[in-house]
Design an enzyme around this catalytic site. Structure first.
Site, PDB file in Angstrom:
ATOM      1  N   ASP A  16       0.816  -1.214   0.000  1.00 20.98           N
ATOM      2  CA  ASP A  16       0.000   0.000   0.000  1.00 20.98           C
ATOM      3  C   ASP A  16       0.849   1.264   0.000  1.00 20.98           C
ATOM      4  OD1 ASP A  16      -1.825  -2.097   0.678  1.00 20.98           O
ATOM      5  OD2 ASP A  16      -3.206  -0.565   1.403  1.00 20.98           O
ATOM      6  N   ARG A  95       0.389   4.717  17.297  1.00 20.32           N
ATOM      7  CA  ARG A  95       0.101   5.761  16.312  1.00 20.32           C
ATOM      8  C   ARG A  95       0.600   7.149  16.722  1.00 20.32           C
ATOM      9  NH1 ARG A  95       0.729   2.200  13.701  1.00 20.32           N
ATOM     10  NH2 ARG A  95      -0.828   0.918  12.654  1.00 20.32           N
ATOM     11  N   ASP A 124      -6.962   4.330  12.496  1.00 25.39           N
ATOM     12  CA  ASP A 124      -5.585   4.822  12.419  1.00 25.39           C
ATOM     13  C   ASP A 124      -5.483   6.162  11.719  1.00 25.39           C
ATOM     14  OD1 ASP A 124      -4.536   2.830  13.916  1.00 25.39           O
ATOM     15  OD2 ASP A 124      -4.032   1.545  12.224  1.00 25.39           O
ATOM     16  N   SER A 178      -5.338  -8.814   7.403  1.00 25.35           N
ATOM     17  CA  SER A 178      -4.227  -7.868   7.510  1.00 25.35           C
ATOM     18  C   SER A 178      -3.743  -7.852   8.947  1.00 25.35           C
ATOM     19  CB  SER A 178      -4.664  -6.472   7.074  1.00 25.35           C
ATOM     20  OG  SER A 178      -5.554  -5.940   8.016  1.00 25.35           O
TER      21      SER A 178
END
Lengths: 408, 408, 408, 408
Positions: A16, A95, A124, A178
């Protein structure tokens, strides 16, 4: 130096963000990749080579493991943070740590934009961007740009773009889910996990042994805390103690993971209001959560604990929703840290077959008074007082039932 | 009929309440013993014989198991009640159930007093008496009367009194701790357990297997809830389902106990302000707690859940502290029950080596929308909206950091 | 020095504590009277003479006004403390201040006991004694000793005891209610006020003018706060500012009292579970409460405010119930003070006919951004974002109503 | 019937919604205007004529006053709803009431879209749209469409558009602020009020007399509640009672307004994170808020009240932020209504010079027990019990200070 505007891209080396890198260059930006080492299992040099080969002006690889542990994981342990009674917030904590690195890099590199690969339905994006907005003006989130997401509908489109742009495809067939890893945990979602009634395959788990393959003997550890922070980990068989923070956490991850500790499978509520299903492995975090909770019970006053409990639930919500850099989080963190002055002492735990069991605890600051509580001693306590205590409490109840009865 | 005043004594058949029985008779009361069957393992006919032999005018043995389950345990499951993050309240729930039986008996038998054997430092005296005061005037708590507790200092004095009054002493040597059992759990405290750093011996546990002796294969169950109440327990290997409430609970206790589920070792805060150490085994309760929590996550709106979470913590405190019969408990129970309308569905759990693992869940009332949350579909969700959502949230944060920066 | 044990008696000079003084001497104690000046209107030298004449070994008169203001009243203003939405806690704040003085005196004078005249149904006994127990071992509360309260049933018995012991009776006929005064307020209860449906006579009020006699022109003041503490009071007509703390408070009491501000008539819940009716006059406290609240709205982030609001309600309950010296109060006070760093600025208020009206406010730390909020300017705010914000919030609601509709 | 898509427009007759009406027609929609009568002072027939003249296909004028009172205002009174300690939510309550009317009209008229004139920074857009999204799919909010807001920058552009499209301009010069009125209140904001340090002119107020012109004699009223709802309003001078709901509220508005009651001037936190300044007049609502609060104090148990207090703060936030139609509001409203079963009785209030004063209160369900609380009677209460109560509470405190002292 080129005249192009500069973007700092949160880069993972995966498909990605590689596609986003190429796409941003295609859009005319100079892209600097930023890759934080927060303890994930990653081939950093190959990620670096790949980024540069794909056209990044530069790649910054920053080891944030100590900061992640001290500034994010420890506050979470002190806080006893747990989201919706079950999730230990491994991704949520990472994060703001990464975002803070991104912003520092953007300032240093004089970049106008920060970009990331987080998708448009998830938490996120919120966590990255709220952190960035507190500190830096402008975000590019390609997965929310119609120009981008309408071009890349489904993974097949990404594969085609990758093929057309010489972006290497993953060599191993991708798992049908994922995942996201850091020092604290690995999370799994999407793909076959999207059906919440479908059990996750045993092969999914990377940090923890299955119950079947976990050792058939427990490991007994003593964990010592100072002001709520883990400061020593001792194996009581070997009597060896680890006090260096990162080594302590890594070692506890290894031991607890070996015993299969820290798996959860939950449906959770995302900040955007969707329910999603997630599976998490948090070996060390799970052990520390339980040990810290147990030590608080020994050293913290009951009423302080109740107030802290309200605060920590709010604090967990804030972390989950991306408000690490916010006035309310600043405030609540200071409050919680104030409560931790007394959280000193040692907890003995057994790790075995997926379970953390508390075996004992002790502290210089213990509020447990054995003489006072003992069935065999008065310890300065007069049982007669309990009668007054009870009857005084009953005054209000009697009045209520009297009125209830009279007016029925 | 004698002219003596009548006392209803909460009688267990053990040494303490036997001595109290004799002592009350010695004080000139007519004593009616009351022994509730709330699922403890007890020889009721021998207790009956003993009471009558010691001089009780009568003994009432009442089977309260159905009421205990329906009126006390189920509300606790619906509420998700857990005290100080760990204790499932097995004893706390039993006390108002017994007290309610005592009061009914006192009214029926026209007894002026209710008496019990709970000690002067513990929670049970409060739980018994607050329940009684809400419904009946007068309590005799010998363990709080100086006349009684100054006479019986230490267990030796009880032994001597027993010997002198022909009260049979326990035939087996007493364990160096005390315990209390009912359908939901067994609790252990006092004696050698008073040192909170001393591990409890494996031999203590009665309802649960050790991790070592627990079966080496998991049992997979499907538990179905209706309005938050467990209504079916199905073993997915045998496909047999139990729907009768008491049988369901007893069976789950047996299965979960066999797998070693539901042990905790904690320091807790008593209502009277003392910290004490308790060890509890709650096999079925532990499984139901986790399954119910998981189903709520699937079917209950996030914000409803947050409000309910506040209420349930308060509700757990109220149960622990003996306020089952109180205006605030009446109120909060109605609120919590209102929240359970949607808690319908089935949770699949694995029981193995002390652990409850959630494998999957499903519900007709699920708020989980797979299409909406899927990474591979828009499901009517526009990612662009998330950008507005984030930027709108950031307005407040930016203002705060702007002012912070300007005034530093 | 006598061999008698020493008692420090919280002495007011009134009938009750005079009788207790004589009674304690009668019981063989050496009594040292302690009389704190916390701003009540009192003839201290005559109280001194009276105590010594009645047999006190000594009387300590201590001016605690500064401490009362700084250590008790200001924390309450910072906290925005208000009990059950209405009561500004004037008496509750005074009790720990006096108790702290009593304990210091007891230690200094080597006294074994502390005694007070608070009655057995009220809050003040709890407030005095919990404060003392945190710091000093032993209390004598005559109004709870059967020996005392059975002897003095009703005020007539006190009068007779006074007459017999040469204790002067009040020269003026006593009001048919009791009252308690300090710098912050006067409280009235008991007597004719015990009927909650009976209006209090206008003649009761001592600190505040009636609406009718209050001036027919408002007084406009500017009150400046620093970290939540009032630091300046300026009359905008005269432009004179008072910055000395005690003078500021006394002056504000006078001005606000003249305008009839700060009266309430309430039914409240005592800690012991009784409902009681109280009437209070708190002129300066009322003005400061409103001004401080207004300034917080300007300078404190919304979410911080929400968290602080929870804390301050708990803090008010703690003060009311006598837990000033407690672990939880220590904790919560630190949290609240942390929240006050930003509460700097000036509020303009009008005092008139019993009302505090806010006219305007300003602050260097204001989070109010006129450009951002203006209807006539974008101020960096993109209205399009609000659409995303709303639609993202609606995702959860739509799901809920979809499921509701499908399953009806 | 035309082929154009249909829009239901929330129409006020003012300049903004008139322009939107014309603009929507210009965009090709068939527009049906919807104008709810929620008690505002409005010339409905002239608004109707204007809408039709400007091209509306139809105008629906619906009298929602009874629904507004019963379904929105009364729940708010029962809840004791107040936002950020001061704002009684007059506008917030009106929005879901109107939205619900809009949705009903849209369904009836088979309209695809709902449109409104609320601006892009305010709360009303959120309140309208969240309510609509719960029940109806699609919204057009012109003030958030770049096409619209970039065309109409500033009011001058609106004026020009109006002139060009034959939309009548207001005949009276517009006040330098905006306002919004309904049965419950009038709100004022924007324009000169945007400076929070600038006092609002006396001429602004429409529902309330100034302190100066308010009558110089109080009005004494008795307000009777049943399950928390006002059911009777009696003037104690005239002894006339009003029991019809709408008449009761209108009359109370008139009386309280005459006495200048219910003005506030505040800085508040909008849902979108901006601080704004608002001025509100809520005469009847203010009186009912205070009277209801007082009656709750008399009839509601202390602990129930504490729980309800938490719920009502959350409930007020939900109303303010537009979540009237939401799962959490449904839940919390049921909880709050459960708490109101006991709120029956009568409160006597004096209205005078801007103030509501409580003079007395009475109830069949009163939990106030005069005999129990009286200083002159024991009333079944044993003062000795208070000693045990206090000493039992002190156990925890002593332990804390003991450990503090030992470890200092």
């Amino acid at each position: 130096m080129s005249d192009n505007e500069r973007v700092i891209l949160a880069y993972s080396g995966g498909l990605d963000t590689s596609c986003i890198l190429v796409w941003l260059i295609e859009k005319g930006y100079d892209v600097i990749c930023y890759l934080a080492n927060i303890g994930q299992n990653e081939d950093f040099s190959s990620a670096e080579a790949k980024a540069l080969r794909l056209g990044a002006k530069k790649i910054i690889i920053e080891d944030l493991r100590d900061s992640f542990l001290n500034d994010y994981v420890w506050p979470s342990i002190r806080g006893g943070l747990i989201y919706e009674d079950r999730y230990l917030l491994g991704t949520s904590l990472a994060r703001p740590c990464i975002a803070s690195g991104l912003v520092r890099a953007a300032i240093r590199e004089n970049a106008k934009f920060i970009s990331h690969g987080a998708t448009g339905k998830g938490n996120d994006q919120v966590r990255f961007e709220l952190a960035c907005y507190s500190l830096h003006p402008t975000i590019i989130a390609p997965w929310r740009l119609p120009e981008f997401f309408e071009r890349f509908v489904g993974r097949q489109a990404l594969f085609e773009y990758a093929a057309a742009n010489d972006i290497p495809l993953p060599v191993t067939p991708k798992n049908p889910w994922s995942c996201d890893a850091n020092l604290m945990h690995i999370s799994y979602e999407s793909g076959i996990l999207e059906n919440p009634d479908q059990e996750a395959p045993e092969s999914l788990y990377q940090m923890t042994s299955s119950m079947e393959t976990a050792p058939s003997d427990p490991t007994i550890l003593e964990i010592t805390f100072d002001k709520g922070n883990p400061v020593s980990l001792m194996n009581i068989q070997t009597k060896e103690a680890i006090t260096e923070q990162l080594a302590l956490f890594v070692s506890l991850n290894e031991i607890a993971g070996r015993h299969g500790i820290g798996r959860i499978d939950i449906v959770e509520n995302r900040f955007l209001g969707l329910k999603s299903r997630g599976i998490y492995e948090t070996p060390a975090g799970t052990v520390l959560y339980h040990a810290h909770l147990d030590l608080e019970a020994l050293t913290m006053d009951r009423e302080v604990r109740k107030i802290k409990q309200q605060l920590q639930q709010k604090m967990a919500d804030l972390v989950y929703c991306g408000f690490w850099f916010s006035p309310e989080f600043d405030f609540i963190r200071q409050c919680v840290d104030t409560s931790q002055k007394c959280v000193n002492g040692t907890v003995r735990v057994s790790l075995f077959k997926g379970q953390v069991r508390i075996l004992g605890r002790r502290s210089q600051l213990s509020l447990y008074n054995q003489e006072l509580v003992s069935m065999d001693a008065h310890g300065g306590y007069d049982p007669v007082d309990a009668g007054g205590f009870i009857r005084a409490h009953a005054v209000r109840l009697k009045e209520y039932y009297r009125v209830q009865t009279e007016t029925e």
